[in-house]
Motif scaffolding. Sequence first.
Motif, PDB file in Angstrom:
ATOM      1  N   UNK A 182       4.923  31.041  18.979  1.00 13.60           N
ATOM      2  CA  UNK A 182       3.691  30.530  18.358  1.00 13.60           C
ATOM      3  C   UNK A 182       2.989  29.554  19.300  1.00 13.60           C
ATOM      4  N   UNK A 183       1.670  29.668  19.348  1.00 16.64           N
ATOM      5  CA  UNK A 183       0.836  28.665  20.012  1.00 16.64           C
ATOM      6  C   UNK A 183      -0.179  28.211  18.978  1.00 16.64           C
ATOM      7  N   UNK A 184       0.030  27.028  18.403  1.00 15.84           N
ATOM      8  CA  UNK A 184      -0.804  26.539  17.301  1.00 15.84           C
ATOM      9  C   UNK A 184      -1.791  25.480  17.792  1.00 15.84           C
ATOM     10  N   UNK A 185      -3.004  25.516  17.238  1.00 14.25           N
ATOM     11  CA  UNK A 185      -4.042  24.559  17.628  1.00 14.25           C
ATOM     12  C   UNK A 185      -4.766  24.073  16.382  1.00 14.25           C
ATOM     13  N   UNK A 186      -5.038  22.764  16.342  1.00 20.29           N
ATOM     14  CA  UNK A 186      -5.822  22.194  15.248  1.00 20.29           C
ATOM     15  C   UNK A 186      -6.821  21.183  15.788  1.00 20.29           C
ATOM     16  N   UNK A 205      11.491  31.575  18.171  1.00 21.99           N
ATOM     17  CA  UNK A 205      11.082  31.657  19.567  1.00 21.99           C
ATOM     18  C   UNK A 205      10.402  30.337  19.941  1.00 21.99           C
ATOM     19  N   UNK A 206       9.696  30.309  21.046  1.00 21.12           N
ATOM     20  CA  UNK A 206       9.038  29.080  21.483  1.00 21.12           C
ATOM     21  C   UNK A 206       7.860  28.716  20.596  1.00 21.12           C
ATOM     22  N   UNK A 207       7.548  27.440  20.549  1.00 16.04           N
ATOM     23  CA  UNK A 207       6.407  26.956  19.768  1.00 16.04           C
ATOM     24  C   UNK A 207       5.710  25.844  20.537  1.00 16.04           C
ATOM     25  N   UNK A 208       4.436  26.060  20.852  1.00 12.68           N
ATOM     26  CA  UNK A 208       3.634  25.036  21.523  1.00 12.68           C
ATOM     27  C   UNK A 208       2.480  24.658  20.614  1.00 12.68           C
ATOM     28  N   UNK A 209       2.169  23.362  20.552  1.00 12.88           N
ATOM     29  CA  UNK A 209       1.120  22.875  19.657  1.00 12.88           C
ATOM     30  C   UNK A 209       0.111  22.031  20.428  1.00 12.88           C
ATOM     31  N   UNK A 210      -1.154  22.237  20.137  1.00 10.23           N
ATOM     32  CA  UNK A 210      -2.224  21.470  20.769  1.00 10.23           C
ATOM     33  C   UNK A 210      -3.176  20.931  19.711  1.00 10.23           C
TER      34      UNK A 210
END
Length: 240
Positions: A182-186, A205-210
């Motif tokens: 997941x690549x989450x953005x808010x 799996x991997x999770x990156x947040x911005x």
Amino acid sequence: MNTPKSLPPQIFLLHYAGGDQNSFRPLIESLKSHFQIETPELPGRGDRIAEPFLKNKEEAVAEILKQIKQTRQKHTPYLIYGHSMGAILGFEICHALEKEGDGPVYFVPTGYPGPGIKDKAPIATLPRTAFFAEVRKLGGLSDEVMEYEELLDFFEPVLRADFGLLEHRSNQIPDITIQTPIFAVMGKDEEYARSIRNWEKYTNAGCECQILNGNHFFINQNFNYLSQVIINLMTAAMAK
């Protein structure tokens, strides 16, 4: 991955509440030279304006899933992007596709902190003035739109239907975890932006947040950033 060179990867863009297949035009322009772009659309808007609205989240997930399966090119890698309602539906759609052995290489949710965080009173049945006041807090309607009653008349039934779909009493918080990274953005000004790392609990799996500057519709000022993120994620995945 063994991918036919003549076939670019696919991307499925899942629209937000009140949106349709044209909601991401700037993003489509940035991605069309890199992806085969698919834009599933719920009934009651856009090209499907004559069709009845759906009632709950389960129906919406099933409908979008059906459209994805109709356009999926097996053995071609793909990514799912969804904003707000699109992110809510997209998470469960990822899980359903994984169970069939055809999960995406990435899931990119924006404008949503993941399941189990939001705790707001329903708004779908509020009187018109109160309803649009709540919608406006999200940053989804400009001051210009709010000034024209005929535009509000146009948007109101679609928005009410989509919020009603998400707020339906039959909906359950999904008790699932996906295997897709997941690549989450808010947007920084979103009410639940500080809870964005909640997504880490929902993937193995991997999770990156911005977090970017802006409100719930920060995407309107950041389509170039989002397109580059999506291109980079897919490029890295295909290089493995």
